[in-house]
Design a protein around this motif. Structure first.
Motif, PDB file in Angstrom:
ATOM      1  N   UNK A  10       0.827  -1.207   0.000  1.00 62.87           N
ATOM      2  CA  UNK A  10       0.000   0.000   0.000  1.00 62.87           C
ATOM      3  C   UNK A  10       0.862   1.258   0.000  1.00 62.87           C
ATOM      4  N   UNK A  11       0.206   2.417  -0.070  1.00 62.13           N
ATOM      5  CA  UNK A  11       0.926   3.685  -0.074  1.00 62.13           C
ATOM      6  C   UNK A  11       1.696   3.933  -1.353  1.00 62.13           C
ATOM      7  N   UNK A  12       1.264   3.345  -2.461  1.00 64.18           N
ATOM      8  CA  UNK A  12       2.035   3.404  -3.699  1.00 64.18           C
ATOM      9  C   UNK A  12       1.568   4.469  -4.692  1.00 64.18           C
ATOM     10  N   UNK A  22      -6.278   1.843  -1.181  1.00 61.45           N
ATOM     11  CA  UNK A  22      -5.749   1.605   0.159  1.00 61.45           C
ATOM     12  C   UNK A  22      -6.847   1.536   1.212  1.00 61.45           C
ATOM     13  N   UNK A  23      -7.820   2.437   1.124  1.00 65.11           N
ATOM     14  CA  UNK A  23      -8.873   2.472   2.138  1.00 65.11           C
ATOM     15  C   UNK A  23      -9.632   1.150   2.195  1.00 65.11           C
ATOM     16  N   UNK A  32       0.119  -4.029   6.641  1.00 65.33           N
ATOM     17  CA  UNK A  32       0.266  -3.159   5.477  1.00 65.33           C
ATOM     18  C   UNK A  32       1.738  -2.937   5.170  1.00 65.33           C
ATOM     19  N   UNK A  33       2.161  -3.337   3.968  1.00 62.92           N
ATOM     20  CA  UNK A  33       3.518  -3.083   3.496  1.00 62.92           C
ATOM     21  C   UNK A  33       3.501  -1.712   2.831  1.00 62.92           C
ATOM     22  N   UNK A  48      -1.101   9.594   4.721  1.00 63.98           N
ATOM     23  CA  UNK A  48      -2.536   9.295   4.682  1.00 63.98           C
ATOM     24  C   UNK A  48      -2.789   7.805   4.866  1.00 63.98           C
ATOM     25  N   UNK A  49      -2.023   6.983   4.170  1.00 60.69           N
ATOM     26  CA  UNK A  49      -2.174   5.533   4.279  1.00 60.69           C
ATOM     27  C   UNK A  49      -1.819   5.051   5.683  1.00 60.69           C
TER      28      UNK A  49
END
Length: 255
Positions: A10-12, A22-23, A32-33, A48-49
């Motif tokens: 995530x966070x990509x 992500x949400x 979460x990676x 945010x993530x």
């Protein structure tokens, strides 16, 4: 197996470019990676993530990579040990700062893409990643491919490890991931994937691409956040596990 971890990359997202949902994934997975900026992710998006993960009690991991934004971290690099150690420290440190600002902390490290594949069997680069982790926080857990030599190398170096399997990837008879360049390497049907992962959780085996049965000892299952239908796949997995009495929870004791 009474419980298993579900993780996702995530966070990509980067600036105006969105990657994954992500949400939605954070309402399903237990770990979460989170991208650290080297292959994907910008500071505002990563924050945010991370905040969303903390709100949902999802455990945070640093998704470290080669410095390769253009190639999304999927191009192999022949870097020196010194460079790789510094890159790993830098990325973990960045995510640690964001996690602290969100009231949490990083609990594990999962290399991304080409780096993940390279260190699975490359002891030199693998040791550099391990040394980078130990230099910044030796309590961090290293996540790696189930059955790969990197896990034994990390244990011998004093790191805790967790072995993972990939829900949406096909396996060779040798227990390795089928190259994305090969037909059938990426799986898409949520129910087929759920059946495969239930077999993994119950029996510790998977069906390889040639139809043979292989042993896979994994405590965590990854669903790639950027894959088409990723949310549907993750949801199908969680629903199947819970219906079968298998809890979905992180491999660490608390978020």
């Amino acid at each position: 197996m009474a419980a298993i971890d579900l993780n996702s990359d995530l966070g990509e997202s980067y600036g105006a470019w969105s990657m994954g949902d992500d949400a939605a994934m954070l309402s399903i997975v237990s770990s979460a990676n989170v991208a650290c900026g080297f292959h994907a992710g910008d500071p505002a998006g990563i924050l945010k993530t991370v905040k969303a993960a903390v709100e949902r009690g999802v455990v945070l991991g640093a998704h470290v990579s080669y410095p390769d934004r253009v190639g999304f971290g999927r191009r192999d690099m022949d870097v020196t040990s010194g460079e790789l150690i510094a890159d790993v420290i830098y990325q973990i440190g960045a995510l640690q700062g964001i996690a602290a600002a969100a009231g949490s902390k990083v609990r594990y490290v999962k290399p991304h893409g080409a780096l993940y594949n390279r260190i699975a069997n490359d002891a030199k680069q693998g040791q550099a990643v391990i040394d980078g982790i130990k230099a910044i926080d030796p309590t961090l857990v290293l996540m790696g491919l189930a059955g790969a030599p990197i896990l034994d190398l990390a244990r011998k170096s004093g790191l805790a490890v967790v072995a993972e399997a990939f829900a949406d990837r096909a396996y060779t008879p040798q227990g390795e991931l089928v190259s994305r360049r090969e037909a059938g390497a990426v799986l898409h049907d949520p129910q087929e994937i759920a059946n495969r992962m239930l077999q993994l959780a119950r029996e510790g085996t998977l069906t390889a691409i040639d139809g043979s049965t292989i042993k896979v000892d994994a405590q965590s299952i990854c669903v790639h956040g950027d894959s088409p239908g990723a949310v549907a796949i993750a949801a199908a997995l969680r629903q199947r596990f819970e219906a079968e009495g298998i809890a979905v929870r992180s491999f660490v004791s608390e978020a």
